[in-house]
Design a protein around this motif. Structure first.
Motif, short mmCIF file in Angstrom:
data_model
loop_
_atom_site.label_atom_id
_atom_site.label_comp_id
_atom_site.label_asym_id
_atom_site.label_seq_id
_atom_site.Cartn_x
_atom_site.Cartn_y
_atom_site.Cartn_z
N GLN A 138 -80.71 -24.92 22.58
CA GLN A 138 -81.80 -24.17 21.95
C GLN A 138 -82.74 -23.57 22.98
O GLN A 138 -83.18 -22.41 22.86
N THR A 139 -83.05 -24.35 23.99
CA THR A 139 -83.93 -23.84 25.06
C THR A 139 -83.27 -22.68 25.79
O THR A 139 -83.91 -21.66 26.10
N GLY A 140 -81.98 -22.79 26.04
CA GLY A 140 -81.28 -21.70 26.72
C GLY A 140 -81.26 -20.42 25.89
O GLY A 140 -81.43 -19.31 26.42
N CYS A 141 -81.05 -20.56 24.55
CA CYS A 141 -81.06 -19.37 23.69
C CYS A 141 -82.44 -18.72 23.66
O CYS A 141 -82.56 -17.48 23.68
N SER A 142 -83.48 -19.53 23.61
CA SER A 142 -84.85 -18.99 23.60
C SER A 142 -85.15 -18.24 24.88
O SER A 142 -85.75 -17.17 24.87
N VAL A 143 -84.74 -18.82 26.00
CA VAL A 143 -84.97 -18.15 27.28
C VAL A 143 -84.20 -16.85 27.35
O VAL A 143 -84.70 -15.82 27.84
N ALA A 144 -82.97 -16.84 26.79
CA ALA A 144 -82.17 -15.61 26.81
C ALA A 144 -82.82 -14.51 25.97
O ALA A 144 -82.86 -13.33 26.39
N ASP A 145 -83.34 -14.86 24.77
CA ASP A 145 -84.03 -13.87 23.94
C ASP A 145 -85.27 -13.33 24.63
O ASP A 145 -85.57 -12.13 24.59
N THR A 146 -86.01 -14.22 25.24
CA THR A 146 -87.23 -13.79 25.92
C THR A 146 -86.93 -12.85 27.07
O THR A 146 -87.61 -11.83 27.28
N LEU A 147 -85.91 -13.17 27.83
CA LEU A 147 -85.55 -12.30 28.95
C LEU A 147 -85.10 -10.93 28.47
O LEU A 147 -85.34 -9.90 29.12
#
Length: 496
Positions: free
Chosen positions: A452-461
């Motif tokens: 979940q943290t990785g997906c959130s970081v990907a969306d933010t980037l």
């Protein structure tokens, strides 16, 4: 005052000679007493020095069990219903069985006309063996030659007829009741209750009972091992002819001392002298070894002490534990402790098993592997019985046949980095199913959180690509000084 002092000095001066004479008398008495003590001690020691001392013969193989072993479990070494040999001859609680022994003796020489001739031959042969048979006992036997020969003849005929009735299936009805057989097996395997094998071999050659027995071709060793087979409760049929090297030896070549030695030889693995080394370390418990990744397997070997290993795989023959199993192993160990020509292999095996079994959990693991079976009340009682067998037993690990198993295979693997890491993980995070489920659940939650943290970081980037980094930084600072916005529902209520 001066007069008193002078008078006191005079009195002291007058008393001095009497005290001196008392001291001289005491000294003369002490000197006389010392001289007398010296002479008395010298006479006593000379008497002991000139007295005839019973020297142990090289043939000695039947011993009294040491007192320190008797203190742990005396009943394991004393016969319960029958006396064989001189050590327990005449014990009050064993006299009832003397009548049964005479019945067996009468059955051997049943025909009166033939019996007289046969008995005369037997007595002459046993009489010739009497000096050598007597030298097999460690203690000085206080029996006359006639009494000793009679005892050897009656006890030997009783044993041979018993083996033929139970193992050889004689056509004549048995003289023993069903409850007697288990007790007789335990009594005839006890160290203090043995008859020299040379006497039994000679009697077996002289007493021909082929007309009444179906299996008269079986040797004395075969009959004995068939008789004692239930003591081990083996799963497969034991090959009596191959159980010990004495089976294929000619009758005149006797390699075992007595039944206990024969039974011990049948359970030992075939060991080469070069395979023996000093065992400086003991084995770890089953729980610790399993946590480190050691694999336990049930061995198919017919020899109870044939423990083998290869890498982290440990193969152990099945062991049946009951209330009387300690009697068997205690007497075997006592024989190894006393007999100078005997390697302490059974002792090494017991210390090996004592190290394996430290708790009820260890017994449970071995039980599910098909290695340990017991008829006791609980696994804890079985563990206590195993741990008690080594009490008061001395063993220094010299020439251990288990050196390769303990030191070269299992211990080397157990001390490896991989095994230590696995043991820590299993011990702290997978010790039981509750802890294991909690550990798996925690790892799963951590894994999902990371995703979940990785997906959130990907969306933010992805959104940050539309503007520069300095833009988002200035917006972040401006939020510190901006007025917080009012929610829409609160604005509608204010307007009303």
């Amino acid at each position: 005052m001066a007069g008193r002092n002078i008078w006191g000095l005079k009195r002291l001066h007058l008393q001095m000679p009497s005290k001196r004479s008392n001291s001289e008398a005491i000294f003369r008495r002490w000197a006389s007493t010392s001289s007398q003590v010296h002479e008395n001690c010298k006479a006593s020691l000379l008497k002991k020095l000139n007295a005839k001392i019973h020297e142990e013969s090289d043939n000695v193989c039947i011993y009294r069990v040491p007192a320190k072993l008797q203190q742990v479990e005396a009943e394991a070494y004393n016969p319960s219903i029958v006396s064989i040999g001189p050590y327990h001859r005449g014990d009050q609680h064993l006299k009832e069985m003397e009548k049964v022994k005479l019945k067996f003796f009468h059955r051997v020489f049943k025909s009166r006309q033939e019996g007289e001739v046969k008995l005369d031959t037997v007595i002459s042969s046993v009489e010739e063996l009497e000096p050598k048979a007597r030298s097999c006992y460690a203690d000085d036997i206080k029996l006359s030659r006639d009494e000793f020969v009679e005892m050897m003849t009656i006890d030997g005929c009783f044993i041979l007829q018993l083996l033929r009735e139970v193992g050889g299936r004689c056509s004549s009805p048995s003289l023993t009741q069903r409850w007697m057989l288990p007790a007789l097996r335990r009594d005839l395997i006890k160290l203090e209750n043995q008859l020299p094998m040379l006497v039994l071999h000679k009697l077996s050659e002289l007493i021909d009972d082929s007309s009444r027995c179906e299996y008269s071709t079986l040797s004395l060793q075969d009959l004995a091992l068939m008789f004692f087979k239930p003591l081990l409760q083996r799963d497969s049929d034991m090959n009596a002819a191959g159980a010990t090297t004495t089976m294929n030896a000619p009758k005149e070549e006797i390699r075992t001392c007595h039944f206990l030695d024969l039974f011990r030889s049948s359970i030992l693995p075939e060991i080469q002298d070069q395979d023996r080394k000093r065992q400086v370390r003991m084995i770890q418990s089953v729980t610790e070894l399993k946590e480190a990744g050691v694999i336990f397997k049930k061995s198919q070997s017919e020899r109870a002490l044939d423990v083998r290993s290869k890498g982290r795989v440990l193969k152990i023959p099945p062991l049946h534990i009951d209330d009387h199993k300690g009697t068997l192993f205690r007497n075997v160990v006592a024989f190894e402790q006393c007999h100078k020509n005997c390697k302490p292999d059974a002792t090494a095996y017991l210390f090996f098993f004592d190290g394996l079994v430290n708790s009820a959990d260890d017994v449970e693991i071995l039980h599910y592997k098909g290695i340990v079976h017991h008829s006791l009340g609980s696994n804890k009682e079985a563990a206590n019985l195993v741990n008690k067998l080594c009490r008061e037993v001395d063993w220094d690990g010299e020439e251990s046949y288990l050196h390769k198993v303990v030191c070269e295979d299992i211990d080397d693997y157990f001390m490896s980095t991989r095994a230590k890491l696995r043991a820590r993980l299993v011990h702290y995070y997978f010790s039981n199913w509750v802890v294991g489920i909690s550990t798996v659940a925690g790892l799963s939650a951590l894994y999902l959180t990371l995703i979940q943290t990785g997906c959130s970081v990907a969306d933010t980037l992805e959104h940050m690509q539309n503007y520069s980094f300095w833009y988002y930084l200035s917006v972040s600072f401006s939020l510190l000084f901006s007025r917080p916005s009012t929610p829409p529902d609160q604005e509608d209520s204010n307007e009303e």
